[in-house]
Structures are given as C-alpha cells and as structure tokens.
Design an enzyme around this catalytic site. Structure first.
Site, mmCIF file in Angstrom:
data_model
loop_
_atom_site.group_PDB
_atom_site.id
_atom_site.type_symbol
_atom_site.label_atom_id
_atom_site.label_comp_id
_atom_site.label_asym_id
_atom_site.label_seq_id
_atom_site.Cartn_x
_atom_site.Cartn_y
_atom_site.Cartn_z
ATOM 1 N N CYS A 101 34.914 13.820 99.047
ATOM 2 C CA CYS A 101 33.870 14.840 98.900
ATOM 3 C C CYS A 101 32.544 14.147 99.207
ATOM 4 C CB CYS A 101 33.895 15.372 97.466
ATOM 5 S SG CYS A 101 32.373 16.187 96.953
ATOM 6 N N CYS A 105 26.924 19.572 99.636
ATOM 7 C CA CYS A 105 27.014 21.029 99.830
ATOM 8 C C CYS A 105 26.548 21.824 98.609
ATOM 9 C CB CYS A 105 28.440 21.429 100.153
ATOM 10 S SG CYS A 105 29.389 20.136 100.925
ATOM 11 N N THR A 192 27.969 16.990 90.974
ATOM 12 C CA THR A 192 28.503 16.235 92.108
ATOM 13 C C THR A 192 27.416 15.430 92.809
ATOM 14 O OG1 THR A 192 30.189 17.910 92.400
ATOM 15 C CG2 THR A 192 29.726 16.530 94.303
ATOM 16 N N GLU A 257 30.772 12.279 90.000
ATOM 17 C CA GLU A 257 30.154 13.367 89.248
ATOM 18 C C GLU A 257 29.427 12.744 88.071
ATOM 19 O OE1 GLU A 257 33.191 14.379 90.696
ATOM 20 O OE2 GLU A 257 32.222 15.977 91.810
ATOM 21 N N HIS A 292 29.898 28.542 97.297
ATOM 22 C CA HIS A 292 30.595 27.254 97.184
ATOM 23 C C HIS A 292 32.102 27.418 97.369
ATOM 24 C CE1 HIS A 292 30.135 23.039 96.780
ATOM 25 N NE2 HIS A 292 31.028 22.948 95.820
ATOM 26 N N TYR A 296 34.939 25.405 100.316
ATOM 27 C CA TYR A 296 36.173 24.661 100.033
ATOM 28 C C TYR A 296 37.228 24.864 101.119
ATOM 29 C CZ TYR A 296 35.153 22.862 95.362
ATOM 30 O OH TYR A 296 34.654 22.144 94.317
ATOM 31 N N CYS A 299 36.173 21.856 103.495
ATOM 32 C CA CYS A 299 36.308 20.447 103.075
ATOM 33 C C CYS A 299 37.727 20.121 102.651
ATOM 34 C CB CYS A 299 35.291 20.102 101.999
ATOM 35 S SG CYS A 299 35.600 20.804 100.382
ATOM 36 N N GLU A 444 38.817 18.503 91.700
ATOM 37 C CA GLU A 444 37.791 19.393 92.270
ATOM 38 C C GLU A 444 38.415 20.667 92.816
ATOM 39 O OE1 GLU A 444 35.641 17.653 95.506
ATOM 40 O OE2 GLU A 444 34.066 16.920 94.182
HETATM 41 FE FE1 SF4 Z 1 32.421 18.307 97.842
HETATM 42 FE FE2 SF4 Z 1 33.682 20.207 99.205
HETATM 43 FE FE3 SF4 Z 1 31.926 20.879 97.272
HETATM 44 FE FE4 SF4 Z 1 31.110 19.812 99.596
HETATM 45 S S1 SF4 Z 1 32.125 21.832 99.328
HETATM 46 S S2 SF4 Z 1 30.405 19.249 97.555
HETATM 47 S S3 SF4 Z 1 32.737 18.355 100.071
HETATM 48 S S4 SF4 Z 1 33.897 19.803 97.015
#
Ligand code: SF4
Length: 503
Positions: A101, A105, A192, A257, A292, A296, A299, A444
């Site tokens: 990660c 983001c 994060t 985190e 958010h 996901y 990522c 996560e």
């Molecule tokens: Fe991390 Fe994915 Fe959230 Fe970006 S979208 S902060 S890579 S978990």
C-alpha cells in the site's frame, strides 16, 4: 513545474522539530532513514516517482483547474468519469511497482470529499467553507504535498454516541473556539502512512446529531505541528527490516498505520472546512467511503498481479507449471483479481455528478467493489499458498544461505529445475510470503475503508427491494402498482445524491 520528484519529497520530510513519532517505544527523528519506517516512506515516494517515470507519467499527471498547471494526480480533483477510472488504473500500476500500500490515496480521497461537501454546503448558502477550501487546494497543488487522510476516531464504547462517551476525546472534538481558529483534542486511529506525510486532513468518522456538534469538524494541519504525536503500529515480520538483509524482508516497500494524537492542537480558521455542521456528517462519510472503496479495485488488483506472477514463477521453479490443477488455480486467481478491478472501473465509469465539477463514484458499484475486496484477497492468497507449497511457512532465512558452513546444502536442497537457483526460490518465496500474508492484502482488504458490514448496510440501503418485489408480482400475475423506472438498475438515491438534489 509544481510536480515534485521523489527526492524532493524525501527532502521535505527529513527535518521535523515539532511532531513526535514513536516506533516500538522509541522516538524517531528522521523517518527517511529509520529502518523501520524507511520502506513505508519508499512506497509513498513511489507516488511522486510515478509522475516522472515513462510508463506512468501520463497517468500520474492531471490538469489542475485551480492553479492552471499540471499536477500530480494524487492531489487532483476528479473532473470526469475518465478521471476516476484513471485513479483505479494508477493504483493498480503502483501496486505492481511496490507490492504494498503506497498510502497516498486516503489524503486524495479526503480532498475530493471536502471539495464535494463544501460545494454542497455552498449550494445551501454556506459559502465560506468552499472559499477556504479552494485556497487550501491551491496551496496543496502548488506545493505537491503529501497528505494523510484521518477519519477513524478512537471511538471508545461503540454503542455510545460521541457526546455520550466517558472519555470526552474518544472522538476528535473542538475544545475551544477563538476568533483566529480552534483547539482540538482526541485521536485518529489506523491512519495510513501518516508519519510519511506533510499534512493531515481530518474528517469526522460517523453521522452525528445536534449534541455531537463539537465533534463535527474537518480541518487540515501540517504533520509537523506542536501537540501532534504519532504512534506507529506493528505488522507481521516488521523487525525483519531491522536485520539489514535483502531477501527476508522483501519487498523493500511496506506501508504503516499510526495512532495520531491531537493534544490541544491549534488549527487556524482558514484551515477549518467544517465546524459544527452535524447535518452534513452522514453525507460526508458516505462520500469519502465510496471514494476509497472504489480505489481498492485498483490497488488490490495490482497486488493480485504480483501474487499471481510470483505463484506462477514458483510453479516453474519446481517444474509443475503445466499441470492442469496449477493452471486451474492460476485461472481462478486471475478471475478473482479481474473481478475486483472490473468493479472498480464500473464504479468510475458509472460516476455520479453531484454538482458542477463534482464527480463522485457510483455508490453501489463502489460498495460492491470493496465488498469483493473484503473476500477475494484471502481466496487468492489461499490458492497461492496451496501452489507455493509448505516452504512459504518453513523456508530457511537468507542468513542460512549466506553461512559458508551450510550454504551448499541450502543451494542443493532448495533448488528445483536447474534453470533456477536456491536463491531464486528463496527470493520468490519471500516476496509471496510478504505480499500475500501482509497487512496490505489481508487486513486492509477487510477493514480499510470500512469493515464488510458497512458495505452491506450501504448496498442493501441503495437497492430498492420494494421495487423488485413489484416487478416479481407483475410477472407472477399478481395485482401491482408497478411503474417501471427509465433506468435498468433498481437503485435508490444515496444521502449525498439527495442532498445534491436539494431533497
Ligand atoms: Fe493503500 Fe489502496 Fe488505500 Fe491507496 S487505496 S491508501 S494503496 S489501501
């Protein structure tokens, strides 16, 4: 050029004098050299490097309507469904490059959330927040800042509302208002990448009522501020990074985190974007979580790519890659990965326009995306472990491979087909172990952007059960008042969509 290089970013977070950052009980002064935090900083840096690397620079740059210049996309306000799809693609690419990660983001989603909510408040006559926020956006864009998004409060007793908590600061709250700003206290948890950032953007974490208005607060603050303390959390295998090796702690990128404590922190009024407006908290939370959850799909699909690649390579190293059960399992892993990605792309291209220049993701698709992500990574990892063999949990360390007394045995007994060495196998096993069993892919995926129950609440709320029941009654020849909607989807409007319409 306002787009910074990775090196410029590193230089900006080296010298801090006010914030206190703790790792395993010790205070860290320079996060860029601390062996525990450095891999996380390097993953964050990848978001800056992406704006300069040939294969990603077009995707990682976007036009800022606020300063009329190209900026790093990680601070961009989405202007179209295609912009939202570019976000998902960029996230997939960066997961392929880091295997982790990369943490930037959340701040990006917090910016887009505040853009939408301050616009919606402006439509209701509260224009000051939007004016302040636009000035802040210009500052962020001109300086290409690294932001954290801080939403989850400590929460105390889960059955009690913020104002009912025995600990008054279980949710971040306004302690004092002066003509120049506000003083806040409380803590945000699971934040994060926060130790690697330059600014923290704070949002309320839940819907609130009139008694909770001191807790209905959104603001931004430089990370290096008096009264801010960051306590970095532990992860599986985290002390391997302190050993000085190059294989066991693979990949060199990690996320972190932290628990962020605000101890009577002053926030200047021009950095306060939301203060006491409890009526808008449910929409704000809905908007942020959907942004958010959409991400996901990018990522976690990128991490799926890394895991599929490592699994296939390990199968080749022991000569089983053509076996039908291996092919079948790799095919299943591809299906799971591409399903998560497809949902993220659907959430983007079926975007919802909430106001002029406010593009929000499709809330149904975004919640479904995250719910798939809460389930599929565990299945992908299970298949990867199945194919990799027990060695993923039993392999010798790189220090055994480097010990002159035993290295020949490791070389002899870890090798499979002769094209690959024992070191090749150990490197790939460690990559697979770290990525497939790490916090980014396992924890996560379940709890980030809200635990699975929160998505189930959202998509059952958005799905119109009464409407589909009438559809069924009609086909069964029963009496019904059904009026078909023009659109195919049997969906209700979200709270944010209702607010945007003024209903
Ligand atoms: Fe991390 Fe994915 Fe959230 Fe970006 S979208 S902060 S890579 S978990």
């Amino acid at each position: 050029m306002v787009i910074r290089t990775g090196e410029q970013y590193l230089n900006s977070i080296r010298n801090r004098s006010k914030v206190e950052i703790y790792v395993m009980g010790k205070e860290v002064k320079d996060v860029t050299t601390d062996p525990f935090l450095k891999p996380s900083v390097m993953a964050f840096k990848a978001t800056f490097d992406a704006a300069w690397e040939e294969d990603t620079k077009d995707l990682a740059r976007a036009w800022s309507q606020f300063i009329n210049e190209k900026i790093n996309r990680f601070n961009h306000i989405h202007n179209s469904p295609e912009d939202l799809a570019a976000k998902v693609k960029l996230l997939r690419k960066l997961s392929q490059k880091t295997g982790a990660c990369f943490q930037r983001c959340v701040g990006w989603d917090a910016l887009n959330t505040l853009w939408v909510i301050t616009n919606l408040m402006a439509q209701k006559g509260k224009t000051n927040y939007k004016e302040r926020f636009v000035e802040y956006l210009k500052y962020v864009h001109k300086n290409d800042l690294a932001l954290a998004g801080a939403m989850t409060d400590a929460k105390g007793v889960r059955t009690l509302r913020p104002h009912q908590q025995p600990n008054k600061n279980a949710y971040v709250r306004i302690e004092e208002i002066t003509k120049d700003g506000i003083y806040v206290s409380g803590a945000k948890d699971n934040i994060t990448g926060v130790a690697a950032t330059e600014e923290i953007v704070v949002l309320p974490t839940r819907a609130m009522g009139p008694e909770d208005k001191d807790y209905a607060v959104a603001f931004s603050i430089p990370t290096d501020t008096e009264g801010i303390k960051i306590i970095v959390g532990r992860q599986l295998n985290d002390t391997r990074r302190l050993e000085g090796g190059e294989i066991d702690a693979l990949p060199y990128f990690y996320n972190h985190e932290g628990l962020v404590i605000f101890d009577h922190v002053f926030v200047p009024m021009e950095r306060v974007f939301f203060m006491g407006e409890y009526q808008y908290t449910s929409q704000l939370v809905e908007i942020f979580s959907a942004y958010h959850r959409q991400g996901y799909g990018g990522c976690k699909a990128g991490l799926g790519d890394v895991i599929i690649g490592a699994t296939r390579n390990l199968a080749k190293q022991v000569g089983i890659e053509k076996a039908s059960h291996v092919q079948e399992k790799l095919t299943e892993m591809i299906f799971l990965t591409e399903t998560m990605y497809s949902a993220g792309i659907a959430a983007s291209l079926n975007a919802v326009k909430l106001c002029d220049n406010c593009w929000w993701v499709n809330p149904m698709h975004a919640n479904v995306t995250k719910h798939l992500v809460a389930r599929f990574p565990a299945q992908i990892s299970q298949l990867a472990i199945d194919l990799a063999g027990g060695i993923i949990g039993t392999a010798p360390s790189e220090w055994d491979l480097k010990n002159s007394k035993i290295k020949e045995y490791i070389a002899k007994y870890l090798q499979g087909v002769e094209d690959y060495t024992a070191e090749d196998r150990l490197r790939m096993v460690r990559l697979l172990e770290n990525v497939s069993l790490g916090v980014s892919f396992q924890i996560e995926s379940i709890h980030g952007a809200g635990s699975p129950a929160t998505q189930r609440i959202m998509f059952t709320r958005l799905y119109d059960l009464d409407y589909v029941e009438e559809i069924a009654k009609r086909l069964a020849g029963k009496k019904t008042d059904l009026k078909f909607k023009p659109e195919a989807e049997p969906w209700r409007e979200s709270e944010a969509q209702k607010l945007a319409k003024g209903s």
